[in-house]
Scaffold this active site. Structure first.
Site, PDB file in Angstrom:
ATOM      1  N   GLU A  16      27.070  43.781  27.145  1.00  0.00           N
ATOM      2  CA  GLU A  16      28.148  44.352  27.960  1.00  0.00           C
ATOM      3  C   GLU A  16      28.762  45.603  27.330  1.00  0.00           C
ATOM      4  O   GLU A  16      29.816  46.064  27.746  1.00  0.00           O
ATOM      5  CB  GLU A  16      29.234  43.291  28.186  1.00  0.00           C
ATOM      6  CG  GLU A  16      28.749  42.109  28.990  1.00  0.00           C
ATOM      7  CD  GLU A  16      29.833  41.071  29.146  1.00  0.00           C
ATOM      8  OE1 GLU A  16      30.625  41.186  30.093  1.00  0.00           O
ATOM      9  OE2 GLU A  16      29.899  40.145  28.319  1.00  0.00           O
ATOM     10  N   SER A 166      29.910  37.885  31.903  1.00  0.00           N
ATOM     11  CA  SER A 166      29.182  38.670  32.900  1.00  0.00           C
ATOM     12  C   SER A 166      27.926  37.991  33.447  1.00  0.00           C
ATOM     13  O   SER A 166      27.009  38.635  33.918  1.00  0.00           O
ATOM     14  CB  SER A 166      28.807  40.046  32.353  1.00  0.00           C
ATOM     15  OG  SER A 166      29.895  40.906  32.450  1.00  0.00           O
ATOM     16  N   TYR A 236      27.263  44.359  38.761  1.00  0.00           N
ATOM     17  CA  TYR A 236      27.253  45.752  38.312  1.00  0.00           C
ATOM     18  C   TYR A 236      26.302  46.677  39.072  1.00  0.00           C
ATOM     19  O   TYR A 236      26.168  47.842  38.702  1.00  0.00           O
ATOM     20  CB  TYR A 236      26.944  45.799  36.802  1.00  0.00           C
ATOM     21  CG  TYR A 236      27.982  45.054  35.997  1.00  0.00           C
ATOM     22  CD1 TYR A 236      29.312  45.461  36.018  1.00  0.00           C
ATOM     23  CD2 TYR A 236      27.659  43.932  35.256  1.00  0.00           C
ATOM     24  CE1 TYR A 236      30.284  44.780  35.298  1.00  0.00           C
ATOM     25  CE2 TYR A 236      28.622  43.234  34.529  1.00  0.00           C
ATOM     26  CZ  TYR A 236      29.932  43.673  34.562  1.00  0.00           C
ATOM     27  OH  TYR A 236      30.891  42.993  33.855  1.00  0.00           O
ATOM     28  N   ARG A 275      41.933  37.265  34.030  1.00  0.00           N
ATOM     29  CA  ARG A 275      41.397  37.104  35.378  1.00  0.00           C
ATOM     30  C   ARG A 275      40.762  35.726  35.463  1.00  0.00           C
ATOM     31  O   ARG A 275      40.004  35.339  34.568  1.00  0.00           O
ATOM     32  CB  ARG A 275      40.356  38.192  35.664  1.00  0.00           C
ATOM     33  CG  ARG A 275      40.200  38.541  37.124  1.00  0.00           C
ATOM     34  CD  ARG A 275      39.023  39.474  37.359  1.00  0.00           C
ATOM     35  NE  ARG A 275      37.776  38.741  37.168  1.00  0.00           N
ATOM     36  CZ  ARG A 275      36.749  39.194  36.437  1.00  0.00           C
ATOM     37  NH1 ARG A 275      36.809  40.345  35.824  1.00  0.00           N
ATOM     38  NH2 ARG A 275      35.655  38.462  36.315  1.00  0.00           N
ATOM     39  N   ASP A 277      38.481  33.043  37.662  1.00  0.00           N
ATOM     40  CA  ASP A 277      37.491  32.926  38.735  1.00  0.00           C
ATOM     41  C   ASP A 277      37.487  31.497  39.265  1.00  0.00           C
ATOM     42  O   ASP A 277      37.574  30.538  38.481  1.00  0.00           O
ATOM     43  CB  ASP A 277      36.090  33.279  38.211  1.00  0.00           C
ATOM     44  CG  ASP A 277      36.012  34.707  37.673  1.00  0.00           C
ATOM     45  OD1 ASP A 277      36.892  35.521  38.021  1.00  0.00           O
ATOM     46  OD2 ASP A 277      35.072  35.002  36.913  1.00  0.00           O
ATOM     47  N   GLU A 291      36.194  29.895  35.457  1.00  0.00           N
ATOM     48  CA  GLU A 291      36.459  30.318  34.084  1.00  0.00           C
ATOM     49  C   GLU A 291      37.642  31.272  34.016  1.00  0.00           C
ATOM     50  O   GLU A 291      38.111  31.795  35.031  1.00  0.00           O
ATOM     51  CB  GLU A 291      35.221  30.995  33.474  1.00  0.00           C
ATOM     52  CG  GLU A 291      34.832  32.284  34.154  1.00  0.00           C
ATOM     53  CD  GLU A 291      33.641  32.962  33.485  1.00  0.00           C
ATOM     54  OE1 GLU A 291      33.328  32.644  32.326  1.00  0.00           O
ATOM     55  OE2 GLU A 291      33.019  33.828  34.126  1.00  0.00           O
ATOM     56  N   ASN A 293      38.806  34.862  32.175  1.00  0.00           N
ATOM     57  CA  ASN A 293      38.342  36.061  31.478  1.00  0.00           C
ATOM     58  C   ASN A 293      39.556  36.703  30.802  1.00  0.00           C
ATOM     59  O   ASN A 293      40.484  37.143  31.487  1.00  0.00           O
ATOM     60  CB  ASN A 293      37.750  37.067  32.473  1.00  0.00           C
ATOM     61  CG  ASN A 293      36.596  36.477  33.250  1.00  0.00           C
ATOM     62  OD1 ASN A 293      35.474  36.444  32.769  1.00  0.00           O
ATOM     63  ND2 ASN A 293      36.864  35.984  34.451  1.00  0.00           N
ATOM     64  N   GLY A 297      36.999  43.279  33.013  1.00  0.00           N
ATOM     65  CA  GLY A 297      36.537  44.660  33.178  1.00  0.00           C
ATOM     66  C   GLY A 297      37.611  45.560  33.770  1.00  0.00           C
ATOM     67  O   GLY A 297      38.392  45.135  34.618  1.00  0.00           O
TER      68      GLY A 297
END
Length: 330
Positions: A16, A166, A236, A275, A277, A291, A293, A297
């Site tokens: 990443e 990711s 991405y 963040r 999810d 999860e 984060n 990003g």
């Protein structure tokens, strides 16, 4: 008022690296130049350095300082935007704690725990309205009996690195025959992996941050992938997935989700912006945790900047508030 020196830490030791560089470019472009002198520090396994006029200047790791043109630059705060190790798993945070430098993310303990999906699920267990998919954690050195895994869990299954980010090394498997290859792929990324039941439903990601001492839950983003799941390519590659911000949710759903996210943030002792999810299960509408984060990003099109704009907030002010909060320790 004198300007603060901010070290913007990017790069890292994982696949990443480039994603992190893009995050740093967007953050640097959105930090108020009247308030902050921003130095983007790149880190890889070989060196930590600042690029000045084409020359690479190494960081002095004894006190995390920089010598430029005979002047020693010391930093007031560090903005970590390293995805994966060592910026998301607590290693950098531990180092910065040792030398007494404030930073924008969760502390070393929370960063390390949230990087481990299995541990995180145990800690958030019992939060009202929160569900988690049934799963099995496997260690690389153990024997892996695919038939016993198949007997314990219901297909389809997700196989993923326990500490990855990711969605690298992740697979969706529909039968016992597909398990060995999926296990090998995940173990290529991590020595611990998670095999969990697939929850069919709508996938969302939602930021939460402490701004001016108050917890602010950002608008949710719904992720609709044209692939079977939201993997690295879907995240991405332009056009592979559709991101809807703000997501179409009822007022009741928004409130329930906000309450769950707030409780997760508090229970895990999070700091700065994170963040989370999750999936709303088809038919039931139940909330299923995926999860947390802790260094999400931050490229211009990333989910957090999208959500900040959707909330009617200014991205420049948002990043400034994160830096100011880091200086007073929350």
């Amino acid at each position: 008022m004198s300007k603060k020196n901010i070290a913007l830490l990017a790069g890292g030791y994982t696949g990443e690296y480039e994603v992190s560089i893009n995050s740093a470019k967007n953050i640097a472009a959105n930090l108020d130049a009247d308030k902050y002198n921003v130095y983007t520090i790149l880190i890889n396994r070989d060196r930590w350095f600042y690029q000045a006029d084409g020359e690479l200047v190494d960081i002095d790791k004894n006190d995390f300082s920089l010598m430029l043109n005979g002047i020693k630059i010391k930093f007031d705060s560090v903005f970590i935007t390293v995805h994966g190790t060592p910026g998301e798993d607590g290693k950098l945070q531990g180092y910065l704690d040792l030398i007494g430098l404030p930073y924008n993310t969760c502390d070393a303990t929370t960063s390390a725990i949230t990087m481990n999906k299995a541990y995180t699920k145990v800690l958030v267990h019992g939060i009202r309205n929160l569900n988690a998919a049934k799963s099995v954690k496997l260690l690389k050195n153990d024997l892996h009996d695919v038939s016993s895994i198949a007997a314990t869990l219901n297909f389809p299954l997700f196989v993923k690195p326990n500490n990855g980010g990711s969605s690298v090394g992740m697979s969706k498997v529909h039968s016992v025959a597909e398990l060995p290859a999926a296990l090998e792929k995940a173990f290529h990324e991590d020595s611990q992996i998670l095999v969990e039941e697939f929850i069919k439903g709508r996938e969302f990601s939602r930021g939460i941050a402490r701004l001016h001492g108050k917890l602010v839950v950002l608008p949710a983003t719904e992720i609709i992938s044209s692939k079977e799941f939201f993997d690295y390519e879907a995240k991405y590659t332009p056009g592979v997935s559709q991101e809807i911000t703000p997501a179409h949710l009822t007022n009741e759903q928004n409130q329930i989700i906000s309450d769950i996210l707030t409780e997760i943030y508090i229970r895990l002792n999070c700091r700065g912006m994170v963040r989370i999810d999750f999936i709303l299960q088809e038919d039931t509408g139940d909330f299923y945790f995926i999860e947390v984060n802790t260094t999400p990003g931050q490229s211009a099109n990333s989910l957090i900047p999208q959500q900040v704009r959707a909330a009617g907030m200014d991205v420049k002010n948002f990043y400034g508030d994160i830096i100011e909060a880091s200086s007073i320790g929350y």
